[in-house]
Design a protein around this motif. Structure first.
Motif, mmCIF file in Angstrom:
data_model
loop_
_atom_site.group_PDB
_atom_site.id
_atom_site.type_symbol
_atom_site.label_atom_id
_atom_site.label_comp_id
_atom_site.label_asym_id
_atom_site.label_seq_id
_atom_site.Cartn_x
_atom_site.Cartn_y
_atom_site.Cartn_z
ATOM 1 N N GLY A 150 39.329 68.643 46.366
ATOM 2 C CA GLY A 150 39.477 67.311 46.956
ATOM 3 C C GLY A 150 38.593 66.262 46.327
ATOM 4 N N SER A 151 37.331 66.560 46.218
ATOM 5 C CA SER A 151 36.397 65.591 45.672
ATOM 6 C C SER A 151 36.694 65.225 44.234
ATOM 7 C CB SER A 151 34.977 66.159 45.777
ATOM 8 O OG SER A 151 34.110 65.441 44.966
ATOM 9 N N SER A 152 36.955 66.224 43.399
ATOM 10 C CA SER A 152 37.181 65.913 41.994
ATOM 11 C C SER A 152 38.568 65.307 41.772
ATOM 12 C CB SER A 152 36.975 67.150 41.115
ATOM 13 O OG SER A 152 38.056 68.034 41.249
ATOM 14 N N SER A 153 39.488 65.516 42.706
ATOM 15 C CA SER A 153 40.783 64.862 42.582
ATOM 16 C C SER A 153 40.615 63.357 42.746
ATOM 17 C CB SER A 153 41.763 65.393 43.632
ATOM 18 O OG SER A 153 42.264 66.652 43.233
ATOM 19 N N SER A 154 39.752 62.962 43.678
ATOM 20 C CA SER A 154 39.482 61.537 43.837
ATOM 21 C C SER A 154 38.878 60.986 42.554
ATOM 22 C CB SER A 154 38.523 61.293 45.007
ATOM 23 O OG SER A 154 39.212 61.456 46.233
ATOM 24 N N ASP A 155 37.965 61.740 41.966
ATOM 25 C CA ASP A 155 37.371 61.302 40.705
ATOM 26 C C ASP A 155 38.442 61.241 39.622
ATOM 27 O OD1 ASP A 155 34.919 61.159 41.911
ATOM 28 O OD2 ASP A 155 34.219 63.099 41.192
ATOM 29 N N GLY A 156 39.382 62.170 39.689
ATOM 30 C CA GLY A 156 40.478 62.162 38.720
ATOM 31 C C GLY A 156 41.329 60.919 38.890
ATOM 32 N N LEU A 157 41.537 60.503 40.140
ATOM 33 C CA LEU A 157 42.321 59.294 40.401
ATOM 34 C C LEU A 157 41.581 58.056 39.895
ATOM 35 C CD1 LEU A 157 43.653 60.135 43.959
ATOM 36 C CD2 LEU A 157 44.989 59.874 41.866
ATOM 37 N N ARG A 158 40.258 58.048 40.078
ATOM 38 C CA ARG A 158 39.464 56.947 39.530
ATOM 39 C C ARG A 158 39.665 56.890 38.019
ATOM 40 N NH1 ARG A 158 38.180 56.849 44.364
ATOM 41 N NH2 ARG A 158 36.194 56.159 45.245
ATOM 42 N N ALA A 159 39.655 58.068 37.406
ATOM 43 C CA ALA A 159 39.820 58.149 35.950
ATOM 44 C C ALA A 159 41.189 57.629 35.526
ATOM 45 C CB ALA A 159 39.618 59.592 35.479
ATOM 46 N N VAL A 160 42.214 57.962 36.279
ATOM 47 C CA VAL A 160 43.558 57.454 35.971
ATOM 48 C C VAL A 160 43.548 55.929 35.992
ATOM 49 C CG1 VAL A 160 45.926 57.245 36.815
ATOM 50 C CG2 VAL A 160 44.819 59.472 36.796
ATOM 51 N N ALA A 161 42.942 55.370 37.041
ATOM 52 C CA ALA A 161 42.886 53.907 37.185
ATOM 53 C C ALA A 161 42.148 53.264 36.022
ATOM 54 C CB ALA A 161 42.217 53.537 38.514
ATOM 55 N N ARG A 162 41.062 53.896 35.589
ATOM 56 C CA ARG A 162 40.265 53.329 34.492
ATOM 57 C C ARG A 162 40.955 53.523 33.150
ATOM 58 N NH1 ARG A 162 34.148 55.315 34.923
ATOM 59 N NH2 ARG A 162 33.848 53.579 33.489
ATOM 60 N N LEU A 163 41.522 54.723 32.952
ATOM 61 C CA LEU A 163 42.170 55.010 31.669
ATOM 62 C C LEU A 163 43.368 54.096 31.442
ATOM 63 C CD1 LEU A 163 42.017 58.912 31.539
ATOM 64 C CD2 LEU A 163 40.802 57.289 30.064
ATOM 65 N N THR A 164 44.043 53.757 32.531
ATOM 66 C CA THR A 164 45.203 52.881 32.423
ATOM 67 C C THR A 164 44.830 51.546 31.800
ATOM 68 O OG1 THR A 164 46.233 53.866 34.341
ATOM 69 C CG2 THR A 164 46.987 51.683 33.732
ATOM 70 N N ARG A 165 43.668 51.068 32.138
ATOM 71 C CA ARG A 165 43.228 49.795 31.554
ATOM 72 C C ARG A 165 43.047 49.957 30.044
ATOM 73 N NH1 ARG A 165 43.990 44.840 31.076
ATOM 74 N NH2 ARG A 165 42.216 43.656 30.326
ATOM 75 N N GLN A 166 42.566 51.118 29.620
ATOM 76 C CA GLN A 166 42.405 51.384 28.189
ATOM 77 C C GLN A 166 43.771 51.517 27.519
ATOM 78 O OE1 GLN A 166 39.443 51.134 26.649
ATOM 79 N NE2 GLN A 166 38.775 50.514 28.689
#
Lengths: 153, 153
Positions: free
Chosen positions: A8-24
């Motif tokens: 659960g916890s790292s999935s949220s971090d994974g979602l944060r990463a998706v949001a950030r990577l999308t900008r890249q």
DNA sequence: TATTGTTATACTCTATAACTATA
DNA sequence: TATAGTTATAGAGTATAACAATA
């Protein structure tokens, strides 16, 4: 996610990463003068030509949004609209050769940018592998929309 | 990406997945009335309050873009602007309690949606794990922007 | 009547240029 | 002079509502 205790916890971090990577992704696409919605249309059409309405469903956007984005791609010669002889209301959207080239250029630009970002890690391959592993979601999304499409009938 | 023979092809597929998943992130955020740029601001501020200019660099957007997005978040009480006594040109942006709640609601909405999508796979845990593994990119992005920031001095 | 796609319109995010206040 | 942030303005993508053509 199904088991919050372990992932659960790292999935949220994974979602944060998706949001950030999308900008890249957006920034990388900018170098080849494509927007993210344009890229989504091109890569969806790469999997096969489709009616505009089918594309709208697969992209999870409204019909007018597809019209707007495709307008720009048609102007630039990346996509062609073709009348369907069986149902004259429908328009089949098709990726052109120029569109395929643009898609390859976009892939190169994105991979280069992601390489530069991953280079800051002690083990860049970990990040690269994580990105590659994300490909399983393509299958999940395909089935998700397929099920939706079937439910609509 | 560093080694196209082993991972190049699936990295491209991974990038396609990022592009597609982002749209699902947007739809999930819509259920809690947040946009993706708003979510990016909130989650960045969760890591610590920052000057508006620092936020612009970390989000890879222009200063006016930060102003526009933060305006909406301030109106809704999710973010506060605080004057910096040392340098009165600077504004420190801070996440409020309401902002923290909104962020948690956003996480829940996204995880629920992703669960529904992954449920279409024979082994949903594979997708969940892949998403969690993406968290390593947060470190890569942090260092990427840190290096940029240092280079600017 | 229902469906496919477009047009009209409005909102958000994005950027660049110009401006204000402060350093 | 330079920097931090805002305002002005324009372009792209998004949605809903209304429309035309076709089924």
């Amino acid at each position: 996610m199904s088991d919050p205790k372990s992932t659960g916890s790292s999935s949220s971090d994974g979602l944060r990463a998706v949001a950030r990577l999308t900008r890249q992704v957006e920034k990388a696409l900018g170098t080849v003068e494509l927007t993210l919605p344009q890229f989504r249309v091109l890569s969806t059409l790469e999997d096969g030509s489709n009616a505009s309405s089918v594309l709208a469903q697969r992209l999870a956007v409204s019909a007018p949004s597809v019209t707007a984005v495709v307008d720009g791609l048609v102007t630039r010669g990346y996509v062609e609209r073709e009348a369907d002889p069986d149902d004259r209301r429908r328009l089949t959207l098709r990726l052109t050769r120029a569109g395929e080239s643009a898609l390859r250029a976009a892939d190169t630009a994105m991979l280069e940018r992601f390489d530069r970002v991953a280079a800051h890690l002690d083990d860049p391959a970990t990040a690269t592998d994580a990105l590659g592993a994300l490909a399983v979601w393509n299958t999940a999304l395909d089935r998700f929309f397929e099920a939706r499409s079937a439910a609509k009938q």
